[in-house]
Structures are given as structure tokens and as C-alpha cells.
Enzyme design. Sequence first.
Site, PDB file in Angstrom:
ATOM      1  N   ASP A 280       0.037 -12.622  15.588  1.00 23.44           N
ATOM      2  CA  ASP A 280      -1.364 -12.860  15.890  1.00 23.44           C
ATOM      3  C   ASP A 280      -2.146 -12.317  14.694  1.00 23.44           C
ATOM      4  OD1 ASP A 280      -3.680 -13.648  17.041  1.00 23.44           O
ATOM      5  OD2 ASP A 280      -3.325 -12.732  18.973  1.00 23.44           O
TER       6      ASP A 280
HETATM    7  C1  BGC Z   1      -6.160 -15.082  18.584  1.00 28.12           C
HETATM    8  C2  BGC Z   1      -5.073 -16.127  18.550  1.00 28.12           C
HETATM    9  C3  BGC Z   1      -5.469 -17.237  17.619  1.00 28.12           C
HETATM   10  C4  BGC Z   1      -5.770 -16.649  16.239  1.00 28.12           C
HETATM   11  C5  BGC Z   1      -6.164 -17.698  15.225  1.00 28.12           C
HETATM   12  C6  BGC Z   1      -6.564 -14.616  17.182  1.00 28.12           C
HETATM   13  O1  BGC Z   1      -7.674 -13.810  17.252  1.00 28.12           O
HETATM   14  O2  BGC Z   1      -5.738 -13.982  19.351  1.00 28.12           O
HETATM   15  O3  BGC Z   1      -4.867 -16.632  19.831  1.00 28.12           O
HETATM   16  O4  BGC Z   1      -4.471 -18.195  17.556  1.00 28.12           O
HETATM   17  O5  BGC Z   1      -6.841 -15.741  16.379  1.00 28.12           O
HETATM   18  O6  BGC Z   1      -7.176 -18.493  15.648  1.00 28.12           O
END
Ligand code: BGC
Length: 740
Positions: A280
Amino acid sequence: MVWLLIALLALLLALYVYTCHWPKYPIDADAWPWLKRRQNGEGTPDSWADELLSQMTLKEKVAQLSGDGGALFLVRLGINVLLLGRFPNTYAGRNSRLQIPPFSFSDGPRGVVIGQATCFPVAMARAASWDVALERRVGDAIGKEVRASGANYFGGLCINLLRHPAWGRAQECYGEDPHLMGEFGVALLQAVQQHNVMACAKHFAVNSIENSRFYIDVKVDERTLQEVYFPHFKRCVDAGVASIMSAYNQLNGEYCGHSEYLLNDVLREQWGFEGFVTSDWLWGVRHPVKPVVAGMDVEMPYNKYLGGKLHSALKQGEVDEALIERNTRRVLRTKLDFISRTDPQDYSEHLLACDEHRHLAREVAEQSMVLLKNEQLLPLDVTREQTIAFIGELAVVENLGDHGSSRVSPPEVVTLLAGLQRYVEDQASGTRIIFHDGKNVAEANRVAMDADITLLVVGYRHDDEGENLASNQKPPGQGKQKVAIGGDRSSLSLHETEEVLIRQTAEVSPNTIVAMIGGSAIVTSEWDTNVEAILMAWYPGMEGGNAFARILFGDVNPSGRLPFSVPHKADDLVPFSAFAESIDYGYYHGYTHLDKTAVEPAYAFGHGLGYTQFDYMMLSIDGDEIAVGDVLTVGVQLKNSGERAGSEVVQLYIGFDEVVQSNGIERPEKLLRGFRKVSLEAGEDTVLSFEISAEDLQRYDSEQKAWVNDIGKYTVMVGSSSRREELLCETFSLVKSPLS
Ligand code: BGC
């Protein structure tokens, strides 16, 4: 001074160009040599990965393990996401010397977040349709739009289980039940991957509290993980998901992105996952070596740890180069596998928010709205001479869901008011709509008093629930705790002002309907007996207003069912704490918890009404015994005994009470094991059959570290919701297989 000004302008111009005109690297199979090589029978993704690894420098291998663009990419990302409400393509692992394609990331789950695209109802709404075939069509449309926006890696498969409805990102997932979650997850991923897009299931694992997501330690025992929080991830792995995203939080004292247990033991060794894992974003890993060892392959969106710091660790001998090869091989093999597949069609930009996808968005919204209560007031009759007071500011705002990573920007949004007005105009009917924003309750009451029917719209927006972009990134005590805007909900009830508005309106208007907007359970007990009808409309997507009108006026018979339980009060559920440093996730939550504590929900998991009625009859099983390896066929007759055509969601649960009584091993009272959405004309009936296998009865034994079957009696329950009163029941026995 002039030069300073010119320099400043030049800087701003450069920043603008850098921010708004990011390069689009080709991700079509034709642009790379691998498709031809596959067609000519020259090797496989595995052999190509080996061949490439033998030609790559260490630097090139490490470069495969993080997003491209370095820290500067954050400037582009930040301005686009925070100021312009859209996402740039995010690339990782492009190597032109060796013709290695990048992956190009787009988030989801309510559509494609790059540029303008179709905005579907949020995933939670789609789960409420209980229509897996419909979710496949959504996945097909999203897959096409992912490709049309120059991406080949889709991060919109959010399958974290809804443990508690206060979770801010509840709207991104498919509800509280692992079986429902698995069915929908597989439908979306397979449809998306048909367009040679790599789907990424996230966030592995137990990520279901938002405000403390960067540091919270979630404590869960192994049996609970295997039975409650893992099954839907395993189903996606079995269905061929290309990638997994690790979660920010800790599991039992270890960050998920560093967890050998999660990423190696469970994912790879137990389940045989062959794709790659990404982190993440930004705070998903916190060390240059631990993620590499655990098998967290690609750090996103840039190399905070898996760049310079990893090189230093390599120099110091703190990490074995063989692990770099292992992780790089997984990334290469998966990318080359997908990029060498023949595309089933062209992906022109015309696909983005095209008419066909917008119609689909409307159909999905129509299938997902849940009629919670109806005292014969709905559907409304458009041909009548009548005045409808439409009250509530949410009727006129573009309210598509949160403003975090899942935010989609459609070219147009049909608000609830616009949809209703358009519908009434199209019918050239005697119905008049008078709108009031509801801010001044006394004034709104006067509008309601003069109307025949009052329609109130209440609920949430992005600043009430969603992804919390401003939450504290450090554990408490190590940094200043920022106030959470959006993020986890502070209450399961409506805003106090809305509850006052509902109660006072209902006093002056006997025909009051409440439509609720939100991403998960909203407690209605403070006011629900005062009103005639309640409709859960969710965040209904770009066509929501049109769907809303067609439901209210009966062109569409509501058939959505709750993918979670709604309690009478928050205390009826398991505890939730938005800023905890650590939390215990027990074996029960949602309906299994309510069953266990014998507390009646206000609206049960699976509940939903329509404008017709269905009768269940003649539950039968072909035999009363099942052995391991066998299947039992369960039959049930369903009749639409009302006066309109409609759809019913037939739900099958397995009850464990009897086996628990005989062996004393704890199980939930019942678990969903099958469901089917069926459409019947008025008066029509049908016989449905389901299959139950011994696998549906299994539990996880932590001592043996295996799934086991307990010999004993089980109950099959079929009906219209998880409430026992609404289920027909039959018992059967699991017996030893004749060969064992
Ligand atoms: C989120 C993810 C997401 C990523 C990119 C993060 O803050 O937790 O779910 O895929 O950002 O967008």
C-alpha cells in the site's frame, strides 16, 4: 525583479506541464515483442523471466521492485489527487533496454480513477444487488476503461471484510460476509483480467479501520483469520488474481508489508499464489530488508525503501541477492504473461463513460437500492395530480462516495433531484416537485405540510466517511494526532439535525419517505417508526438520480438486499475504535455476532423488500446424509405471489447448532453458503436447486493447521434473509466416507 518573475512563471509552467501532461507509455501487447514470441512458441513467461534476469544488472533488478518516477512523482500525484480530483497513471518497472513493459496502475473500485470515466455505484451498493452476473458486466466495463486510460494494473478489488460499519472505507468492499465477498471479488477480477489487465486484491490483511490504519496492530487468532478474514482472498487467488496489495496495518505485531506469515506462508505456500505483491502506498513498508525477505515484491508508488536504501543493505550483505532475483522474477513473469496475451478488442478512449457503460451504471444502481421499510406508500403513481416535497441538500450535490484513492471523475452526474425532475417531465404527468434544502427545518416543514408526499434525502458525504487522507501517519505519541475529516464514522446514526428534520417532518406530513445515502449501515431506530418508507440508496454513481426515480415510481421493482446487518443501536455490534493502537478481532462480527448474542437486528443481513411478495415452499434435500467428497442437492420452490414482476434473492445458510451441541466446538449459529437472484413474473413459480459439499461445513483446526470436517448433524436453511424466522430448515448428517 523581472527575471525573478519570469523564473517564477517558468517554474509554474514547468510544474503545470509536469502535473497535467504526464507521459503515457504503451501497454498494448503490439508495442512489445512478447506477444510475437508467444505466438511463435518462443518460450514462456517463466523462461523469458529467466532470460531477462540473466541479462539484468543488479540495479535493473532492484528497479523492478518499486514504482517509477522517484519522490518527484509525489508532486504530480498530490496536485492531481488533492486539487484536481483525479489520478495520473502510475508506472512501475519500465525498462526500455530490455523491452520490459511497465505496469500502469489505476485505482478503483467504483470505476477508473484516471481522467474521466464511468462512475458506478460504490462496491457496497453493488454487493447489495446480490447479482454476480451484473458485477461481471461491471468488471467488463471497468476492464475496458482501464485499458482505454492507458493502464494495465487495476487496484480496485477491495475485499477487506466489513467487521464494523463505522469503517470509513466500508463503501469500497462487498459487505460483512466472506462468501458474498468472495463471489463478488472473483466476478470483478475475472472480468477485468479478460482485458489483460492485472487485478490487484487489497489490502492483505484485516484492514478495516481507517483512522489508525498506518499503525494499528490488529490481533487475530489463526482460526479466525482462516475462517473469517482470509477465505475471500483465497478465492481470488484460486481464481487467478495477478496481484495482491499488502495492508498498512500490523497483524499480531508485524506490519503486513513485512509479514512472512502473510506473504510467504499463507499466500505462497498454503495457497500457491504465483503473482506479485505490491505495498500500500507511501507507508506500506518501513524497512529496506524486511519486505524483501517477506516477499512484498514492489514498493508503491516510489522507492522510499526499495531503492537506494536497499542497495546499501545489499552492499552491507544484509540481504541476499537471491531474494532480489526471486521477487523480480515474480514481477517479470506476471507482467510478461499479461502483456503477451492477445487483446480481445481495441481500447479507444471512446469507451470512457460511453453510453453503454452509463446505462449499465444506471442498471446497477437500480438493482442495488434496498427498500428497508414500506407501509404501502411506494411505489408512487406518476400519473396522479400530486405535489412531492423533495427535501434535503444531498438531493442536489454530486455525491458519489469518498474523496480518497477510489474517487472517480465522471463527465456528468445525474443528481437525485435532476433524475426525479427529468422523470416527471418525461412522463408529462400531473406530479409537481418542490425542492427545499432542509437547512431551515421550520421552512422545510411548511413545504412538507402543503405537499401530498414528502421525500427526505439524508445521510453522508465524503467528509463524513471514506479514506482518511489526513490521518496521523505515526503511532500515537510519536507525532501530532491530526483531526480526521472523513475517515471512520464517528456515529452510526444520521446527523442530529437530520434526525430532527425527519421527526418534525413526519409530524406534519403523514406520507413521508426517507432515502438514505451512505456506504454502510445507518442506524434508524430513533425515527424509523415515524415514517412510511425507507430506501437505502447508497452512493449510487453517475446515473443515480435516474435509477432513484425509476425505483420510486415503480418502473423498477426494488431487489437490493443488505450485505450487512443494521443494528438497533451501535452497542449491539462488536466494539470499534477509530484511533486505537491495537484491537482484538474476535471470531464473531455482523450477523454471526448478533446470532451469538441473541440480539435482533433492526434490519438483518440479506433483508430487503420489493413491490411484490415471494413465498418459499417445499425445501427438500436429496437424501439426509453426506459423506466427505459428496454433494447434496437442496431444492426449494419459490413463487411470486404478488401482482408485479420482481426479483428475489434466495439465500442458503448452513446452521451449526446441532454439531456444536454434540462436540462442543464453537461455530457460528449459521453461515451463508449460497445465494441466487431470480426474476419471476407475477404469479410465476420456479424450483431452484443448490449444492452443498462437505467443504461448506468445514472449520479450521489451528492445532492441526488444517481444514477439518466434524461428523454430525447440520441444518440447511433457505429463505429471504439471515433471520431465522424467514428461513425454511431441514437437517442432514455428515457421515464418514465409506473409504475412510
Ligand atoms: C490506498 C490504496 C490505494 C492506494 C493508491 C492508498 O492510500 O490505501 O487502497 O490503492 O492509495 O491509490
